[in-house]
Design a protein around this motif. Structure first.
Motif, PDB file in Angstrom:
ATOM      1  N   ALA A  75       0.836  -1.202   0.000  1.00 47.10           N
ATOM      2  CA  ALA A  75       0.000   0.000   0.000  1.00 47.10           C
ATOM      3  C   ALA A  75       0.873   1.255   0.000  1.00 47.10           C
ATOM      4  CB  ALA A  75      -0.922  -0.011   1.210  1.00 47.10           C
ATOM      5  N   ALA A  76       1.934   1.223   0.818  1.00 47.94           N
ATOM      6  CA  ALA A  76       2.830   2.381   0.855  1.00 47.94           C
ATOM      7  C   ALA A  76       3.479   2.592  -0.512  1.00 47.94           C
ATOM      8  CB  ALA A  76       3.901   2.168   1.915  1.00 47.94           C
ATOM      9  N   ILE A  77       3.841   1.495  -1.152  1.00 50.97           N
ATOM     10  CA  ILE A  77       4.473   1.616  -2.473  1.00 50.97           C
ATOM     11  C   ILE A  77       3.465   2.148  -3.491  1.00 50.97           C
ATOM     12  CG2 ILE A  77       5.575   0.296  -4.304  1.00 50.97           C
ATOM     13  CD1 ILE A  77       6.746  -1.465  -2.063  1.00 50.97           C
ATOM     14  N   THR A  78       2.203   1.711  -3.348  1.00 50.91           N
ATOM     15  CA  THR A  78       1.164   2.251  -4.228  1.00 50.91           C
ATOM     16  C   THR A  78       1.087   3.764  -4.080  1.00 50.91           C
ATOM     17  OG1 THR A  78      -0.067   0.257  -3.677  1.00 50.91           O
ATOM     18  CG2 THR A  78      -1.227   1.929  -4.952  1.00 50.91           C
ATOM     19  N   VAL A  79       1.117   4.211  -2.825  1.00 45.68           N
ATOM     20  CA  VAL A  79       1.033   5.655  -2.583  1.00 45.68           C
ATOM     21  C   VAL A  79       2.206   6.365  -3.251  1.00 45.68           C
ATOM     22  CG1 VAL A  79       1.148   7.434  -0.814  1.00 45.68           C
ATOM     23  CG2 VAL A  79      -0.283   5.414  -0.463  1.00 45.68           C
ATOM     24  N   TRP A  80       3.407   5.761  -3.149  1.00 41.26           N
ATOM     25  CA  TRP A  80       4.570   6.390  -3.767  1.00 41.26           C
ATOM     26  C   TRP A  80       4.382   6.489  -5.278  1.00 41.26           C
ATOM     27  CZ3 TRP A  80       8.289   5.169  -7.407  1.00 41.26           C
ATOM     28  CH2 TRP A  80       9.356   6.094  -7.493  1.00 41.26           C
ATOM     29  N   PHE A  81       3.921   5.387  -5.872  1.00 48.38           N
ATOM     30  CA  PHE A  81       3.707   5.418  -7.325  1.00 48.38           C
ATOM     31  C   PHE A  81       2.626   6.440  -7.674  1.00 48.38           C
ATOM     32  CE2 PHE A  81       5.807   1.182  -7.622  1.00 48.38           C
ATOM     33  CZ  PHE A  81       6.737   1.546  -8.574  1.00 48.38           C
ATOM     34  N   ALA A  82       1.572   6.495  -6.843  1.00 47.88           N
ATOM     35  CA  ALA A  82       0.497   7.452  -7.124  1.00 47.88           C
ATOM     36  C   ALA A  82       1.033   8.880  -7.073  1.00 47.88           C
ATOM     37  CB  ALA A  82      -0.639   7.268  -6.129  1.00 47.88           C
ATOM     38  N   SER A  83       1.989   9.112  -6.187  1.00 50.64           N
ATOM     39  CA  SER A  83       2.539  10.467  -6.073  1.00 50.64           C
ATOM     40  C   SER A  83       3.354  10.828  -7.309  1.00 50.64           C
ATOM     41  CB  SER A  83       3.399  10.574  -4.815  1.00 50.64           C
ATOM     42  OG  SER A  83       4.602   9.868  -5.016  1.00 50.64           O
ATOM     43  N   GLN A  84       3.701   9.829  -8.116  1.00 48.73           N
ATOM     44  CA  GLN A  84       4.452  10.123  -9.349  1.00 48.73           C
ATOM     45  C   GLN A  84       3.529  10.462 -10.510  1.00 48.73           C
ATOM     46  OE1 GLN A  84       7.798  10.243  -9.103  1.00 48.73           O
ATOM     47  NE2 GLN A  84       7.448   9.719  -6.963  1.00 48.73           N
ATOM     48  N   ILE A  85       2.196  10.288 -10.285  1.00 43.41           N
ATOM     49  CA  ILE A  85       1.280  10.481 -11.415  1.00 43.41           C
ATOM     50  C   ILE A  85       1.397  11.886 -12.021  1.00 43.41           C
ATOM     51  CG2 ILE A  85      -1.167  10.583 -12.079  1.00 43.41           C
ATOM     52  CD1 ILE A  85      -1.718   8.307 -10.242  1.00 43.41           C
ATOM     53  N   PRO A  86       1.385  12.955 -11.198  1.00 47.81           N
ATOM     54  CA  PRO A  86       1.455  14.283 -11.813  1.00 47.81           C
ATOM     55  C   PRO A  86       2.692  14.456 -12.691  1.00 47.81           C
ATOM     56  CG  PRO A  86       0.912  14.459  -9.490  1.00 47.81           C
ATOM     57  CD  PRO A  86       1.226  13.027  -9.745  1.00 47.81           C
ATOM     58  N   ALA A  87       3.835  14.029 -12.172  1.00 49.95           N
ATOM     59  CA  ALA A  87       5.074  14.211 -12.933  1.00 49.95           C
ATOM     60  C   ALA A  87       5.021  13.419 -14.237  1.00 49.95           C
ATOM     61  CB  ALA A  87       6.263  13.783 -12.090  1.00 49.95           C
ATOM     62  N   VAL A  88       4.625  12.137 -14.130  1.00 53.03           N
ATOM     63  CA  VAL A  88       4.623  11.294 -15.326  1.00 53.03           C
ATOM     64  C   VAL A  88       3.572  11.777 -16.323  1.00 53.03           C
ATOM     65  CG1 VAL A  88       4.215   8.949 -16.156  1.00 53.03           C
ATOM     66  CG2 VAL A  88       5.570   9.309 -14.104  1.00 53.03           C
TER      67      VAL A  88
END
Lengths: 145, 775
Positions: free
Chosen positions: B35-48
């Motif tokens: 779940a924590a890793i999901t959050v990290w990936f989700a936080s990359q959405i704007p940049a990507v």
């Protein structure tokens, strides 16, 4: 087992002599003909003779240790001898595996009088592996089942 | 990214211990990691979404130029979010689903290891890394399908899935290596960016064929589809996770990843569209025919995989948009449906549609979740599935070469989805109550959380198309290899796609209402189909077994004579032919020695040989042969090689002793040794040839001037550097000590091997019996 008096008597005499001779061969191997491999073969022949003369069980009793134990100990000794190389100058990883390390004493005149090193340990390992390996085969072949 | 992958693998390693500590709550704790890793990936959405690409690379096998390179673009990010997000929900779900199972800790280990592998797969930029992770997913999938390993059917399914996907994996490796060599780099992104014209390359077809074989086996395209329905023997969390949402999508991921590099050619479009369309229709029809809830869902997964392959093949802008949207939509609703079906199974004890009915009053929450997900699968507005389906139609309509057949296929496949949706919701929940559902009970929060989240996302994304649009636009750009605008609307206006949707819904409703006749018709079709594939698989394996057995019987006759003949023939012919072909045959120009000792020993050896030839008994032959050995030892002694001489002497003695011991155990001369004249001639010829070749080689070697370099070095360095006068021994234990270490290891293994063989002699009665009963 052959039950031959001549063989039995001769073996009893030969066994000790051959073992002594093998140690001698092992020890002098570094400077004159000999070495761990030959020494090991001599011991193996000696015990094989004993097994032929007195039976495999007597041989096993005389050997004290299981041939497989001897074999494993020899292999372990040889492998470990290689690690001593790491104690050389320049730190643990600067020295290649199996590089020889020697302890040498000198006579007052400056000549080498006594030298012992990891290759000797390694050779003793070879000696034991050969003994163990061959006697394991001999024992396996002679055991009645 | 490396941290994320490594962290999941570490978590996997710790999972069994953690489960032992916390038998009742481990799933909540374990889910925190992904779940924590999901959050990290989700936080990359704007940049990507803004077009950024994250990369990370480290040396792995620098000597071979292999790197562990990760790259996060839109496509990888979408997959990474699916893998970790659905993964977290699955971990929570399986905590309740498998509660009390004795191997629950092991299950966590497997499923987390899979999660790490899958994450690595979608992030990998280096081809070798991609392949390694690809194979890891196959292996973990094998472990998970065979989780109930006491069940023979599970084991068969697990082996089948492994063999099919791993065979494809090998093809993939070959394809990747070719692609890397031809493209000039083993980085996928570098090959894509390079100027190399891969589509015009002579190797284009082999590369494409091998890569697609890997992708098609993994993503279960017809005719490699049969393993996927069988994989449903795995526990339901596995089916929901690996065999619908993530692993089986690895193939369509690869196809999308390669689309900018290899796509767009006629072969590409037609192969992918053809296989995809057939798989889609096939899966849809089979879904209607199935009665097991999980099999129904497995076949609808086939349909989805087919459509995704088709869309990636078409490669038009709309098709790529549809690919991204449908990929996300399918993962959401299918994950929810699988988990919901598992909930039904858990609550009633059966998954057979025929035994289910009237569950609505008893399992309202589960029912609601399944309803939401099923509506999305059916492609009805306002669900995300509808958005995806509209885009699929636009994509297929836009792609001109696709033609009417593919359009008809896609409409039919989508219509079957509506029928299948009815099958998983209407009958079990609204149908007449059955005895099996009398004691049905609602499930706990852990079983409901996962499917509820996914089903609600399916609804939310449908209503609020702007939520996922940014991410999906980045995904589409990654698949297309260029920026691509993407907006999601429920209402597209009165378009042909809307008309097709209406047609689909009508056809689907018709299929569901007329399910009886449809199923009957399909049953006839099925007799020609899956049964065939599955049985054909068994026949293939049986054939391979028979072939292997036939070859082995030829090769391993068990007669020592043949082994010796083969060995000596090879050892003679290979160097002999090489010597002749390369013109190495030479005659030394040294004069023949006149040393009488040498001649005398030669005479002795000839005598021994003659004795061995004419010996009547084995013992006689051995004794005669030992004369030869002893003479050789004397040779060494006479020509100043005492070390070798003594060794030879000892070995000779021991050989005689051991052979005598062996002879004592052998039966009398058997028929093998009383051979006919022809065989004797063959043996004699081979023996003479072997001797001649050896002699020729020795003479030729002798004709070359010996380089004194080595012997001088050893002679000089032996005492100075290694404190030994005996050069031979110093070479053995010091200069070439590592060789010796290898040799004594061989001696040790040989000794133990002989012992083991002799000890095993008592046991093989059973072995013999087996050999006799085998055909």
């Amino acid at each position: 087992m052959m039950n031959s008096l001549i063989l039995q008597t001769a073996t009893r005499l030969l066994l000790g002599l051959m073992i002594l001779f093998s140690v001698f061969i092992l020890w002098r191997g570094h400077n004159q003909p000999g070495g761990g491999f030959i020494g090991g073969l001599i011991v193996a022949v000696a015990f094989a003779l004993h097994a032929l003369a007195y039976g495999v069980r007597a041989m096993r009793k005389l050997l004290v240790l299981d041939p497989r134990t001897i074999l494993a100990a020899g292999l372990a000794l040889s492998i470990l001898a290689g690690f001593v190389a790491a104690l050389g100058p320049g730190g643990l990883f600067a020295n290649p595996y199996l590089e020889g390390r020697w302890f040498v004493t000198y006579t007052p005149a400056g000549e080498k009088s006594f030298a012992i090193g990891t290759p000797v340990l390694f050779d003793i390992g070879v000696y034991l592996v050969v003994i163990g390996g061959i006697l394991a085969m001999v024992q396996g072949l002679m055991e009645e089942d | 990214m490396l941290t994320a992958v490594v962290a999941i693998f570490l978590l996997a390693a710790l999972a069994p211990s953690l489960h032992r500590l916390l038998p009742n709550g481990s799933h909540w704790v374990l889910a925190l990691g992904p779940a924590a890793i999901t959050v990290w990936f989700a936080s990359q959405i704007p940049a990507v979404s803004g077009g950024a690409v994250l990369t990370q690379a480290m040396h792995w096998v620098p000597a071979l130029g292999v790197e562990l390179a990760f790259r996060l673009d839109g496509l990888s990010l979408l997959f990474a979010l699916l893998v970790t997000g659905i993964g977290s929900l699955i971990v929570v779900y399986s905590g309740s689903y498998l509660h009390g199972h004795e191997h629950q800790g092991r299950f966590y280990l497997f499923i987390l290891a899979f999660m790490g592998s899958m994450l690595g797969l979608v992030l990998a930029d280096d081809m070798i890394g991609l392949f390694v992770f690809w194979e890891l997913t196959s292996v973990t999938s094998f472990l998970l399908i065979g989780f109930n390993h006491e069940d023979a059917r599970s084991r068969r399914s697990a082996v089948q899935a492994l063999l099919v996907t791993a065979t494809g994996g090998l093809a993939l490796l070959a394809g990747l290596v070719l692609l890397g060599l031809e493209g000039g780099s083993f980085r996928l992104s570098a090959v894509q960016a390079s100027e190399v014209d891969l589509r015009g390359s002579a190797l284009y077809l082999p590369i494409l064929g091998l890569l697609l074989l890997g992708a098609f086996t993994k993503s279960a395209q017809v005719p490699f589809h049969f393993w996927l329905p069988n994989a449903m023997d795995a526990p339901t969390p596995v089916s929901a996770y690996l065999h619908s949402a993530t692993m089986v999508k690895a193939g369509v991921y690869l196809v999308a990843r390669l689309q900018p590099t290899l796509g767009g050619t006629e072969v590409w479009i037609w192969t992918l569209a053809g296989f995809g369309a057939v798989t889609a229709v096939w899966g849809g029809l089979m879904a209607l025919r199935s009665t097991d809830l999980k099999k129904v869902l497995a076949y609808t997964t086939l349909m989805a995989l087919g459509v995704l392959t088709l869309l990636a093949g078409l490669g038009s802008e709309d098709a790529i948009r549809a690919y991204c949207v449908f990929l996300l939509g399918h993962s959401l609703y299918k994950g929810a449906l699988f988990m919901g079906a598992g909930g039904v199974d858990h609550g009633t004890g059966t998954r057979d549609v025929r035994d289910l009915g009237g569950l609505w009053p008893k399992m309202r929450l589960t029912g609601l979740v399944i309803l939401l997900a099923a509506l999305s699968m059916a492609g009805l507005p306002p669900f995300f599935g509808f958005v995806g389906k509209e885009l699929i139609y636009e994509g297929v309509l836009e792609a001109d070469p696709a033609g009417l057949w593919i359009l008809a296929g896609v409409v039919l496949a989508n219509a079957t989805m509506l029928g299948a949706a009815g099958l998983v919701f209407v009958k079990p929940f609204l149908g007449r109550p059955t005895p099996a559902t009398a004691h049905a009970h609602e499930n706990g929060p852990a079983l409901l959380l996962g499917p509820a989240v996914l089903a609600l996302l399916g609804l939310g994304f449908g209503l609020m198309g702007s939520w996922p649009a940014g991410l999906l636009q980045a995904t589409a750009a990654a698949v297309a290899g260029r920026p691509l605008a993407l907006e999601l609307h429920l209402w597209h206006g009165l378009t042909p796609a809307l008309g097709l949707s209406a047609l689909t819904i009508a056809l689907g409703a018709l299929l569901y209402v007329g399910l009886g006749p449809v199923t009957a018709a399909l049953a006839g079709l099925a007799r020609l189909s899956r049964v065939d594939f599955d049985a054909g698989w068994d026949r293939l394996l049986a054939g391979l077994d028979a072939l292997a057995r036939a070859i082995t019987r030829r090769q391993q006759t068990g007669a020592l004579t043949w082994y010796m003949l083969a060995t000596i023939a090879v050892l003679t012919l290979l160097p002999g032919v090489t010597l002749l072909a390369r013109g190495g045959l030479q005659w030394p120009d040294q004069p023949v020695g006149d040393d009488y000792v040498g001649w005398a020993l030669c005479g002795l050896m000839l005598l021994g040989t003659a004795g061995a030839l004419w010996a009547r008994t084995r013992l006689g032959a051995i004794t005669a042969l030992s004369i030869v050995g002893m003479s050789i030892a004397l040779f060494f002694l006479a020509f100043s090689a005492p070390d070798v001489g003594i060794t030879q002497l000892m070995v000779e003695t021991l050989t005689v002793i051991i052979i005598v011991l062996v002879l004592a155990r052998l039966p009398k001369f058997g028929p093998l040794e009383r051979t006919g004249a022809g065989l004797r001639l063959l043996k004699a010829g081979l023996a003479l040839l072997a001797g001649a070749v050896t002699t020729a080689i020795l003479l030729s070697v002798h004709a070359q001037p010996l380089s004194p370099h080595l012997s001088e070095f050893y002679a000089a360095a032996s005492y100075v550097e290694a404190f030994g006068h005996n050069v031979v021994n110093v070479i053995i234990v010091d200069f070439r000590g590592f060789d010796t270490l290898g040799e004594i290891a061989v001696v040790a293994m040989a000794g133990l091997g002989v012992l083991a063989l002799l000890k095993a002699r008592g046991a093989p009665a059973a072995e013999d019996q087996k050999r006799e009963t085998a055909p």
